[in-house]
Design a protein around this motif. Sequence first.
Motif, PDB file in Angstrom:
ATOM      1  N   ASP A 164       0.819  -1.217   0.000  1.00  0.00           N
ATOM      2  CA  ASP A 164       0.000   0.000   0.000  1.00  0.00           C
ATOM      3  C   ASP A 164       0.852   1.267   0.000  1.00  0.00           C
ATOM      4  OD1 ASP A 164      -2.570   1.221   0.018  1.00  0.00           O
ATOM      5  OD2 ASP A 164      -2.334   1.670   2.144  1.00  0.00           O
ATOM      6  N   ALA A 165       2.137   1.137   0.286  1.00  0.00           N
ATOM      7  CA  ALA A 165       3.007   2.315   0.345  1.00  0.00           C
ATOM      8  C   ALA A 165       3.041   3.046  -0.989  1.00  0.00           C
ATOM      9  CB  ALA A 165       4.420   1.906   0.758  1.00  0.00           C
ATOM     10  N   ASP A 194       8.946   9.840   5.406  1.00  0.00           N
ATOM     11  CA  ASP A 194      10.228  10.424   5.004  1.00  0.00           C
ATOM     12  C   ASP A 194      10.383  10.405   3.487  1.00  0.00           C
ATOM     13  OD1 ASP A 194      10.852  10.816   7.647  1.00  0.00           O
ATOM     14  OD2 ASP A 194      12.185   9.083   7.798  1.00  0.00           O
ATOM     15  N   ARG A 195       9.982   9.303   2.895  1.00  0.00           N
ATOM     16  CA  ARG A 195      10.078   9.172   1.440  1.00  0.00           C
ATOM     17  C   ARG A 195       9.189  10.199   0.736  1.00  0.00           C
ATOM     18  NH1 ARG A 195       8.320   3.607  -1.611  1.00  0.00           N
ATOM     19  NH2 ARG A 195       8.783   4.243  -3.776  1.00  0.00           N
ATOM     20  N   ALA A 199      10.127  13.474  -1.638  1.00  0.00           N
ATOM     21  CA  ALA A 199       9.730  13.340  -3.037  1.00  0.00           C
ATOM     22  C   ALA A 199       8.888  14.490  -3.558  1.00  0.00           C
ATOM     23  CB  ALA A 199       8.967  12.029  -3.234  1.00  0.00           C
ATOM     24  N   ILE A 200       8.150  15.172  -2.689  1.00  0.00           N
ATOM     25  CA  ILE A 200       7.226  16.200  -3.168  1.00  0.00           C
ATOM     26  C   ILE A 200       7.716  17.595  -2.780  1.00  0.00           C
ATOM     27  CG2 ILE A 200       5.277  14.621  -3.128  1.00  0.00           C
ATOM     28  CD1 ILE A 200       4.307  15.958  -0.570  1.00  0.00           C
ATOM     29  N   THR A 201       7.207  18.591  -3.479  1.00  0.00           N
ATOM     30  CA  THR A 201       7.692  19.964  -3.321  1.00  0.00           C
ATOM     31  C   THR A 201       6.863  20.791  -2.356  1.00  0.00           C
ATOM     32  OG1 THR A 201       6.398  20.638  -5.246  1.00  0.00           O
ATOM     33  CG2 THR A 201       8.694  19.981  -5.625  1.00  0.00           C
ATOM     34  N   VAL A 211       9.179  12.175  12.385  1.00  0.00           N
ATOM     35  CA  VAL A 211       9.811  13.353  12.978  1.00  0.00           C
ATOM     36  C   VAL A 211      10.396  14.256  11.901  1.00  0.00           C
ATOM     37  CG1 VAL A 211      10.347  12.111  15.093  1.00  0.00           C
ATOM     38  CG2 VAL A 211      12.048  12.191  13.263  1.00  0.00           C
ATOM     39  N   ASN A 212      10.564  13.748  10.692  1.00  0.00           N
ATOM     40  CA  ASN A 212      11.181  14.515   9.617  1.00  0.00           C
ATOM     41  C   ASN A 212      10.175  15.205   8.700  1.00  0.00           C
ATOM     42  OD1 ASN A 212      13.911  13.776  10.296  1.00  0.00           O
ATOM     43  ND2 ASN A 212      13.443  11.740   9.501  1.00  0.00           N
TER      44      ASN A 212
END
Length: 279
Positions: A164-165, A194-195, A199-201, A211-212
């Motif tokens: 599902d990721a 995190d990914r 990946a997005i702006t 936490v990121n």
Amino acid sequence: MSVNARSAAVTPRGILARKGGEPLVCLTAYTTPMARLVDRHCDIVLVGDSVGMVLHGLPDTLGVTLDMMILHGKAVRRGLERSLLVVDMPFGTYEETPEQAFRNASRLMAETGCGAVKIEGGQSMESTIRFLTRRGIPVMAHIGLTPQAVHMLGGYRVQGRGDDAAHILRDAEAVAQAGAFSVVLEKVPAALADRITAAITIPTIGIGASVNCDGQILVIDDMLGMFQDFQPKFVKRFARIGEIAKSAIADYAAAVRARQFPNETHVFTDAPAVEQGEP
């Protein structure tokens, strides 16, 4: 950045510019007094449809109406000076067509004075987000666990595990490409959050994510410890107001029954008003 330095009113464009910068501070609020308390410290104040559960005792968010969101949106607007006010679009007010979404979002903005609306859904809402943003309505997206779809998701479960990721990542990419100025990631695995953040702006705002993320949001009543029945894993109680309130109410009841309250300092006499501290 110091609190004093954050004096100018926050805008969706300003939030977008914070991507990768100082973490965005976001909280819910549903009333004017609470809005006044959080305004000094928050970048975004969200009138979430969680108001249905938190203040109205509903079992989920599905019974929340547009009128309820407008009522609470107006109340919070009165208490804000600088934070960006975002108001949730409730279930059934935007899913049918982009035109339906525009009618209800424009009413929400006009009547509350909010700076943006929030809608749940990723790829399925891509065309709606694009329709709204092209017509001057800033949109905060919301993916992962979307409470309005709780029955379809099988409960309040973590979303984005295993196969599902990829779907959740595509949701994030879709809302960013459609013009959303930020996206809430709710209850997704930290590695996936995190990914997505990388990946997005647009800024990611986590609640039970990572936490990121570019920012974090919590329901104000959860963060203040107003509830003792349960505590979600992603909530940290920064105070225990519920316990304090229980103790204070018990003390008040005991004082009334013992005729210790009110006493002579709390009642009025025939003396002139000015002598009693009246205006």
